[in-house]
Design a protein around this motif. Sequence first.
Motif, mmCIF file in Angstrom:
data_model
loop_
_atom_site.group_PDB
_atom_site.id
_atom_site.type_symbol
_atom_site.label_atom_id
_atom_site.label_comp_id
_atom_site.label_asym_id
_atom_site.label_seq_id
_atom_site.Cartn_x
_atom_site.Cartn_y
_atom_site.Cartn_z
ATOM 1 N N TYR A 73 0.617 4.759 6.266
ATOM 2 C CA TYR A 73 0.559 3.352 5.858
ATOM 3 C C TYR A 73 1.907 2.957 5.247
ATOM 4 O O TYR A 73 2.623 3.803 4.701
ATOM 5 C CB TYR A 73 -0.498 3.137 4.767
ATOM 6 N N VAL A 74 2.196 1.655 5.270
ATOM 7 C CA VAL A 74 3.334 1.137 4.504
ATOM 8 C C VAL A 74 2.953 1.161 3.025
ATOM 9 O O VAL A 74 1.830 0.804 2.674
ATOM 10 C CB VAL A 74 3.632 -0.332 4.904
ATOM 11 N N ASP A 75 3.876 1.583 2.170
ATOM 12 C CA ASP A 75 3.647 1.467 0.728
ATOM 13 C C ASP A 75 4.032 0.048 0.326
ATOM 14 O O ASP A 75 5.219 -0.282 0.190
ATOM 15 C CB ASP A 75 4.499 2.504 -0.014
ATOM 16 N N SER A 76 3.029 -0.787 0.125
ATOM 17 C CA SER A 76 3.298 -2.218 -0.092
ATOM 18 C C SER A 76 3.908 -2.487 -1.472
ATOM 19 O O SER A 76 4.278 -3.619 -1.777
ATOM 20 C CB SER A 76 2.023 -3.040 0.100
ATOM 21 N N GLU A 77 4.021 -1.453 -2.298
ATOM 22 C CA GLU A 77 4.727 -1.637 -3.580
ATOM 23 C C GLU A 77 6.212 -1.344 -3.441
ATOM 24 O O GLU A 77 6.963 -1.388 -4.406
ATOM 25 C CB GLU A 77 4.112 -0.729 -4.646
ATOM 26 N N GLU A 115 -1.221 7.395 17.639
ATOM 27 C CA GLU A 115 -1.662 6.070 18.057
ATOM 28 C C GLU A 115 -1.072 5.076 17.063
ATOM 29 O O GLU A 115 -1.344 5.160 15.851
ATOM 30 C CB GLU A 115 -3.195 6.008 18.038
ATOM 31 N N LEU A 116 -0.232 4.151 17.578
ATOM 32 C CA LEU A 116 0.373 3.169 16.668
ATOM 33 C C LEU A 116 -0.584 2.008 16.428
ATOM 34 O O LEU A 116 -1.232 1.535 17.362
ATOM 35 C CB LEU A 116 1.694 2.644 17.247
ATOM 36 N N PHE A 117 -0.681 1.582 15.206
ATOM 37 C CA PHE A 117 -1.529 0.459 14.789
ATOM 38 C C PHE A 117 -2.929 0.537 15.406
ATOM 39 O O PHE A 117 -3.359 -0.373 16.119
ATOM 40 C CB PHE A 117 -0.834 -0.875 15.112
ATOM 41 N N PRO A 118 -3.654 1.632 15.111
ATOM 42 C CA PRO A 118 -4.974 1.819 15.727
ATOM 43 C C PRO A 118 -5.973 0.730 15.335
ATOM 44 O O PRO A 118 -6.946 0.508 16.048
ATOM 45 C CB PRO A 118 -5.430 3.187 15.194
ATOM 46 N N LYS A 119 -5.734 0.042 14.216
ATOM 47 C CA LYS A 119 -6.657 -1.043 13.823
ATOM 48 C C LYS A 119 -5.989 -2.411 13.945
ATOM 49 O O LYS A 119 -6.437 -3.390 13.347
ATOM 50 C CB LYS A 119 -7.130 -0.826 12.388
ATOM 51 N N GLU A 130 -3.018 -6.789 4.426
ATOM 52 C CA GLU A 130 -3.130 -6.199 5.774
ATOM 53 C C GLU A 130 -2.401 -4.862 5.849
ATOM 54 O O GLU A 130 -2.864 -3.926 6.485
ATOM 55 C CB GLU A 130 -2.554 -7.160 6.815
ATOM 56 N N MET A 131 -1.243 -4.779 5.181
ATOM 57 C CA MET A 131 -0.496 -3.513 5.188
ATOM 58 C C MET A 131 -1.319 -2.402 4.533
ATOM 59 O O MET A 131 -1.239 -1.247 4.926
ATOM 60 C CB MET A 131 0.808 -3.654 4.411
ATOM 61 N N GLN A 132 -2.087 -2.800 3.506
ATOM 62 C CA GLN A 132 -2.894 -1.790 2.810
ATOM 63 C C GLN A 132 -4.097 -1.366 3.659
ATOM 64 O O GLN A 132 -4.586 -0.259 3.541
ATOM 65 C CB GLN A 132 -3.370 -2.333 1.464
ATOM 66 N N ASP A 133 -4.555 -2.284 4.516
ATOM 67 C CA ASP A 133 -5.779 -1.999 5.295
ATOM 68 C C ASP A 133 -5.499 -1.387 6.659
ATOM 69 O O ASP A 133 -6.346 -0.692 7.211
ATOM 70 C CB ASP A 133 -6.569 -3.305 5.531
ATOM 71 N N LEU A 134 -4.338 -1.742 7.235
ATOM 72 C CA LEU A 134 -4.086 -1.377 8.632
ATOM 73 C C LEU A 134 -3.045 -0.266 8.733
ATOM 74 O O LEU A 134 -1.863 -0.490 8.426
ATOM 75 C CB LEU A 134 -3.595 -2.610 9.411
ATOM 76 N N PRO A 135 -3.457 0.930 9.146
ATOM 77 C CA PRO A 135 -2.476 2.017 9.243
ATOM 78 C C PRO A 135 -1.418 1.736 10.307
ATOM 79 O O PRO A 135 -1.699 1.096 11.321
ATOM 80 C CB PRO A 135 -3.318 3.236 9.637
ATOM 81 N N VAL A 136 -0.217 2.201 10.039
ATOM 82 C CA VAL A 136 0.866 2.109 11.035
ATOM 83 C C VAL A 136 0.583 3.090 12.174
ATOM 84 O O VAL A 136 0.824 2.800 13.337
ATOM 85 C CB VAL A 136 2.219 2.458 10.383
#
Length: 390
Positions: A73-77, A115-119, A130-136
Amino acid sequence: MNKLLFIVAFALLTGCSSTIPNYYEPWQSDYHKQFNDIRIQVVAHGLLAPSAHNTQPWIVKLDKDNYDVFELYVDSERLLPETDPPSRQITISQGTFLETVRIAADQLGYSMGMELFPKGEYGTSDSIQEMQDLPVARVTLLRNIPKEEPVLMQMENPQKVDLYSEIFHRVTNRTAYYGNPLTDDEMSVLLSLNNNPNLLLVFFNDAASLEKIRSLTISGVKVEATTEQTMSETKRLFRDSEKEKKEHRDGITVMSGGLKGMKLQIVQFFSNLFPMSWEKMGDIWLKSETRNINSAPTFAMIISNDNSRKTQVETGMLYSRFQLKASQMGISIQPLSQVLQEYPEMAELYQQVHREFAEDGQTIQILVRMGRAEDVLHSPRRDLTDILSN
Ligand SMILES: Cc1cc2nc3c(=O)[nH]c(=O)nc-3n(C[C@H](O)[C@H](O)[C@H](O)COP(=O)(O)O)c2cc1C
């Protein structure tokens, strides 16, 4: 007495010690061996990947049910809202991480499925939730069937081993470059790394292009250096003392500009005693970048046909291979991202560089200068456990 006090203060502020500082531990080639879980072992290599402003904006979630799987995931902080409002560079930095992990997995005997952006992809603005919910990426490691003669296997594919060892040497070099432009042979080796039809790798050696790119990139640095919000963001991530490097273990340091040994200690000592304003720091940075940009004999760009998040990640993967291979060939690289940044003060230069060097609809994702240079020290890295999440 005053002299003694000075020496004690100098030693305390510079953190003089014979042991390796904590922020350099991840650079040790056996750092990963302290962990049993192969997922953690490969992720330990990912920590060494280049990232925008050395933010290391990564969070890894290990799958509790499937020991072959983890999600990135992106670290949104750790975003750069002023210099990178759409988080394009932060997303490219996910790709550099994944490619470094892939090379390490390969070396340790695993194939990496990804798999990129599986969700689905996160959006371009206000996408923190969205960054916190959606894995890269969802990454699966599969053990390769051991070959009978591993030594022979290495000889068949020497590049595989070499790129792996380069993970520990690669560095962003911010000194003046020297030497001739890259040769046709060197460029063709680097061009062969691009197997993505959606990405273009382009080199510039001719006088007319060099003049345009130098002028544009210097103007870009000037805009960032003289705009309070953007320069303050860069200053916030500038670690100019041993104390800061040990505490944060991220960000930009003077070490990548070639300072080392006693000179480095003295500069850090005085920066600590007399902190600089953002204007002064911007002024010094503009002067050194102007010298560095003018010294580079070759520039290169990675240009994409679309600007999706997936393409941004794939750009990072290509950039990672590109820099590792260049490093192996003794070629230094520094990205010059300012003119590619998307905030109002930069808009005119952004359009100009795209008009000059890209077709309609294309995005210049990466712009770098290249050449020969003296070695510089690595930048800091965080502790591996800082990027692992439950
Ligand atoms: C997307 C991206 C953009 C970058 N832009 C710049 C830049 O504009 N100027 C620069 O000096 N370095 C740039 N870098 C390099 C990073 O600052 C560098 O990777 C980071 O500080 C870590 O240092 P290292 O590469 O030596 O390990 C960029 C890296 C990435 C991945």
